[in-house]
Design a protein around this motif. Sequence first.
Motif, PDB file in Angstrom:
ATOM      1  N   SER A 303       0.927  -1.178   0.004  1.00 31.11           N
ATOM      2  CA  SER A 303      -0.006   0.005  -0.126  1.00 31.11           C
ATOM      3  C   SER A 303       0.822   1.421   0.078  1.00 31.11           C
ATOM      4  CB  SER A 303      -0.897   0.062   1.360  1.00 31.11           C
ATOM      5  OG  SER A 303       0.025   0.318   2.382  1.00 31.11           O
ATOM      6  N   ALA A 304       0.397   2.437  -0.103  1.00 34.04           N
ATOM      7  CA  ALA A 304       0.979   3.822  -0.190  1.00 34.04           C
ATOM      8  C   ALA A 304       1.654   4.095   1.257  1.00 34.04           C
ATOM      9  CB  ALA A 304       0.027   4.763  -0.426  1.00 34.04           C
ATOM     10  N   THR A 305       1.417   3.168   2.297  1.00 29.39           N
ATOM     11  CA  THR A 305       1.709   3.471   3.621  1.00 29.39           C
ATOM     12  C   THR A 305       2.749   2.413   4.231  1.00 29.39           C
ATOM     13  OG1 THR A 305      -0.206   2.575   4.448  1.00 29.39           O
ATOM     14  CG2 THR A 305      -0.118   4.987   4.214  1.00 29.39           C
ATOM     15  N   TRP A 341       3.863  -4.395  -7.340  1.00 36.45           N
ATOM     16  CA  TRP A 341       4.792  -4.313  -8.300  1.00 36.45           C
ATOM     17  C   TRP A 341       4.406  -3.272  -9.519  1.00 36.45           C
ATOM     18  CZ3 TRP A 341       8.942  -6.923  -6.650  1.00 36.45           C
ATOM     19  CH2 TRP A 341       8.453  -8.260  -5.622  1.00 36.45           C
ATOM     20  N   SER A 342       3.519  -2.573  -9.213  1.00 36.90           N
ATOM     21  CA  SER A 342       3.079  -1.793 -10.538  1.00 36.90           C
ATOM     22  C   SER A 342       3.809  -0.555 -10.520  1.00 36.90           C
ATOM     23  CB  SER A 342       1.446  -1.359 -10.279  1.00 36.90           C
ATOM     24  OG  SER A 342       1.359  -0.293 -11.196  1.00 36.90           O
ATOM     25  N   ASP A 343       4.451  -0.372 -11.768  1.00 38.72           N
ATOM     26  CA  ASP A 343       5.357   0.945 -11.897  1.00 38.72           C
ATOM     27  C   ASP A 343       4.143   2.125 -12.308  1.00 38.72           C
ATOM     28  OD1 ASP A 343       7.684   2.195 -11.826  1.00 38.72           O
ATOM     29  OD2 ASP A 343       8.211   1.795 -13.967  1.00 38.72           O
ATOM     30  N   GLY A 344       3.026   1.639 -12.402  1.00 36.93           N
ATOM     31  CA  GLY A 344       2.231   2.975 -12.445  1.00 36.93           C
ATOM     32  C   GLY A 344       1.712   3.561 -11.115  1.00 36.93           C
ATOM     33  N   PHE A 345       2.495   3.193 -10.118  1.00 38.04           N
ATOM     34  CA  PHE A 345       2.197   3.796  -8.785  1.00 38.04           C
ATOM     35  C   PHE A 345       2.892   5.195  -8.622  1.00 38.04           C
ATOM     36  CE2 PHE A 345       3.841   4.403  -4.238  1.00 38.04           C
ATOM     37  CZ  PHE A 345       2.760   4.733  -3.757  1.00 38.04           C
ATOM     38  N   ASN A 349       3.231   9.841  -3.939  1.00 40.34           N
ATOM     39  CA  ASN A 349       2.141   9.711  -2.827  1.00 40.34           C
ATOM     40  C   ASN A 349       2.388   8.525  -1.660  1.00 40.34           C
ATOM     41  OD1 ASN A 349       0.505  11.387  -4.049  1.00 40.34           O
ATOM     42  ND2 ASN A 349      -0.238   9.606  -5.505  1.00 40.34           N
ATOM     43  N   TYR A 350       3.596   8.178  -1.841  1.00 44.76           N
ATOM     44  CA  TYR A 350       4.158   7.263  -0.663  1.00 44.76           C
ATOM     45  C   TYR A 350       4.646   7.953   0.658  1.00 44.76           C
ATOM     46  CZ  TYR A 350       6.902   3.673   1.522  1.00 44.76           C
ATOM     47  OH  TYR A 350       7.413   2.841   2.457  1.00 44.76           O
ATOM     48  N   THR A 351       3.790   7.682   1.581  1.00 41.16           N
ATOM     49  CA  THR A 351       4.206   8.000   3.012  1.00 41.16           C
ATOM     50  C   THR A 351       3.841   6.736   3.706  1.00 41.16           C
ATOM     51  OG1 THR A 351       1.645   8.616   3.170  1.00 41.16           O
ATOM     52  CG2 THR A 351       3.102  10.222   2.343  1.00 41.16           C
ATOM     53  N   PRO A 352       5.146   6.349   4.141  1.00 37.39           N
ATOM     54  CA  PRO A 352       5.110   5.092   5.068  1.00 37.39           C
ATOM     55  C   PRO A 352       4.731   5.470   6.614  1.00 37.39           C
ATOM     56  CG  PRO A 352       7.503   6.033   4.901  1.00 37.39           C
ATOM     57  CD  PRO A 352       6.299   6.676   3.736  1.00 37.39           C
ATOM     58  N   ASP A 353       4.057   4.576   7.021  1.00 37.26           N
ATOM     59  CA  ASP A 353       3.385   4.770   8.358  1.00 37.26           C
ATOM     60  C   ASP A 353       4.576   5.065   9.272  1.00 37.26           C
ATOM     61  OD1 ASP A 353       0.906   3.843   7.767  1.00 37.26           O
ATOM     62  OD2 ASP A 353       1.278   1.829   7.935  1.00 37.26           O
TER      63      ASP A 353
END
Length: 578
Positions: A303-305, A341-345, A349-353
């Motif tokens: 996920s993005a977190t 595994w998607s390079d479309g992400f 927007n990646y903000t780890p917990d």
Amino acid sequence: MQTLTYTIGKDRRALVSDVQDFHIDFKGSEFNWVQARQYENAMRQVFVNVKNDDGTPFDLTGANIWFEGVLPDKTHKILDAKHAVLIDAQAGQFRFDLPAQAFAVAGSYVQAFFRIVRDGNSITTLEFSLEVLADKVISGLVARDYVTPFEDLYDQLETILNNADGKMSGKLTEWDTTFKNKISELEKTGHDTQTWLEVAKDRLQALEDKIKQDGLFTQKEADVLISEVNTMLDERVQELDNTRNKIEERFASLETDPLTHKLKYHSVSASISPSMEISGSALEHLKNIGASITLCSMVNITSATDSNPQLEEKRITDTITRIQSKNVKIDMLKPHLGVNWSDGFYRGNYTPDSNTDFFNNWKQILLKCALICDQYNIPILCIGCEQVQNTQSKFSDKWSAIIRQVRQTYPNLLLTYAMAGQEHSNWQDRDWMKELDFIGMNVYPSYVSKEDTGDNISVEEVVEGFYYDHTGTAFGKRMREINRYFNKPIFITEVGVMPQSDGLVTLIGKYTGQTPQNFHVPALAMEAAFAGWMKDLDFVIGFAWWHIREPFEFFDENSNFTSEAEQVFKKYVTEGRI
């Protein structure tokens, strides 16, 4: 009318670091600026306020105002002492009517300022930003030096001719032709002729005074004067020729190594994951055009977190072995975070917990990637890509610790980071990147504003679009500022366009799946990049063209046909042009 304000004694700026590549950096300041269109004449005026450092008006009574500038071509100069109009001298106000010659070349002036001259003394204002917008519809002026004493010289000659009789007029016409030819020789040398011009001006003044004294200027006197001036011209040309010959001799030994900008890395991006692999056909295409590879290995997050990214080492090493067995070089290993595994992400927007957990895990992943680079002779490791939320200054110590540990174990490995547009538009918040070997930038200009990408769009238009992006980003200016700020070479970690009719117009996100693909579009983009801005920006060390796979492919991997874009790539890379 644009208004400029200067405070004498209070305005200041820092010295430039390289006077040979002089560039005024206006970032972060409230600077004076002027914009105009090419070939404007008499319409572009600026109103100038000059103040003392205590805020009182600077008295301009009895002062002459000069405009001095270096055109965007970095060669020609403007020295204009005749177009200032004092509005209120005691209030420190004047207007300057910029001459048409000031707008002969599109781009940003290298330097532009005013000089205030009075009683043999002079002071100068700070530089102001002078930008000339391109006019693609009409063409007019040819760039040349514009020096008003020089222009006045010809005004005086015209007066002489008007006041002289037919015989004298013919003689002066002959002299004028010789004069112009000699001056052309002087201009070609690129040297300053101001000192000589002042001497010639004095002699011509004497000639004018003679003619105005009821024609008491004899043919004999004219012949003597013309002979003296011609002798002076010949001596000056000879002096400059001698200087030029010395310079040519100095660089004669460099003929086998021309002073042209050559890139060290010419790669194409290729991604791998459980659902993406590099086909044998794609490798043949890349080998045929002389491309190396930037290998983008997906690093999985759920996920993005998710703070615990996962790397598949065996997939990377198996792919590297297969690529190298085909004698295709790998320039860079570039891990990409992707949800499932998607390079479309979009990694912005990646903000780890947990930032602590993420950086601990990311360090281990990068150490594994560094080991792979060391084992397989891959020279560059990209330590991140478009991780906008993780690269601000508050995380500088995290990145510095990672860089230190990688360098301690693998001192010969070169490091970079691939910045997204959001990152390289705010590079000052990422000082830790000074510890890298190259500053990496993902660059996706909107080159043109019209969707007709047939033969009606020229390479020159596409080059111009890089410097004057239609979304408002001046990529060339930004890259120069970043290069100077970090004092590091720049690696174009991503650049590319979609092979569809509007590929030069839009950025990522408007893929229509056009079939068949329009490979003329990436061919235009490549021609513009390789023949235009990559050659111009001499601090660019390499690039990774994006991509072998849709929606950014520039060839059909299922066909043996060589696309137009491949032909352009091959022409520039295999022939050693870039």
